[in-house]
Design a protein around this motif. Structure first.
Motif, PDB file in Angstrom:
ATOM      1  N   GLY A 150       0.815  -1.212   0.000  1.00  0.00           N
ATOM      2  CA  GLY A 150       0.000   0.000   0.000  1.00  0.00           C
ATOM      3  C   GLY A 150       0.845   1.257   0.000  1.00  0.00           C
TER       4      GLY A 150
ATOM      5  N   LYS B 158       0.949   3.950  -3.077  1.00  0.00           N
ATOM      6  CA  LYS B 158       0.684   5.368  -2.857  1.00  0.00           C
ATOM      7  C   LYS B 158       1.857   6.207  -3.346  1.00  0.00           C
ATOM      8  CE  LYS B 158      -0.873   8.737   0.500  1.00  0.00           C
ATOM      9  NZ  LYS B 158      -1.407   8.949   1.849  1.00  0.00           N
TER      10      LYS B 158
ATOM     11  N   ARG C 127       1.754   6.266  -7.071  1.00  0.00           N
ATOM     12  CA  ARG C 127       0.631   7.078  -7.544  1.00  0.00           C
ATOM     13  C   ARG C 127       0.954   8.557  -7.430  1.00  0.00           C
ATOM     14  NH1 ARG C 127      -3.233   9.590  -4.867  1.00  0.00           N
ATOM     15  NH2 ARG C 127      -2.933   8.474  -2.911  1.00  0.00           N
TER      16      ARG C 127
ATOM     17  N   GLU D 227      -4.287   0.776  -0.496  1.00  0.00           N
ATOM     18  CA  GLU D 227      -3.209   1.695  -0.108  1.00  0.00           C
ATOM     19  C   GLU D 227      -3.032   1.762   1.408  1.00  0.00           C
ATOM     20  OE1 GLU D 227      -3.322   5.614  -1.766  1.00  0.00           O
ATOM     21  OE2 GLU D 227      -2.796   4.912  -3.777  1.00  0.00           O
TER      22      GLU D 227
END
Length: 159
Positions: free
Chosen positions: A14, A18, A21, A46
């Motif tokens: 996660g 993140k 992203r 996430e």
């Protein structure tokens, strides 16, 4: 803390997702849309609350333009110590003809075979006996006819 519910590998997955992203300058909603998953589901991944399937990881990797294999390793699907890039595991998780449940079952069986072989190997190393006695493949090889036997049988049958 809720992260402990699924496991350490998912938490690091996660965090990694993140980070990827954010570096791709995508919002949670944008990545969810591109990966074909719901916004709340991606948020739970996430935060380490959900463990995504190999298929979902593949979709997320495609949307982030990163290696799906890296996500599989972080999710605990593949081990980084699998030698040749975990070719068996990669073949299983990338097979579109299998359901997620079938993929997980195959991965579990494969892992159990590897563990059994490792334990057998450790036992052989500690014992002084011959390993051929416990090796069914070696027994088959010992019983198999040699090329000369096969050739002489063929000659005898021709006459």
């Amino acid at each position: 803390m809720a992260k402990g519910k699924v496991g350490k590998t998912v938490g690091s997955l996660g965090d990694y997702l993140k980070e990827q992203r954010v570096s791709a300058r995508l919002s949670l909603r944008q990545l969810a849309d591109q990966a074909g998953v719901s916004n709340p589901y991606l948020s739970q991944i996430e935060r380490g609350l959900r463990k995504p399937s190999a298929e979902v990881l593949q979709q997320i990797a495609k949307a982030l333009r990163i290696s799906a294999e890296q996500l599989y390793i972080r999710a605990g699907i593949l081990s980084p110590d699998d030698g040749v890039g975990g070719s068996v595991e990669l073949a299983i998780v990338s097979d579109t003809g299998l359901t997620e449940r079938q993929k997980q079952s195959l991965l579990d069986v494969y892992a159990s075979f590897l563990a059994l072989n490792a334990a057998d190997s450790a036992d052989e190393d500690s014992s002084t006996g011959s390993s051929a006695e416990a090796d069914p493949v070696a027994e088959v090889r010992e019983d198999a006819p040699t090329n000369t036997e096969t050739d002489s049988d063929a000659v005898a049958n021709e006459g």
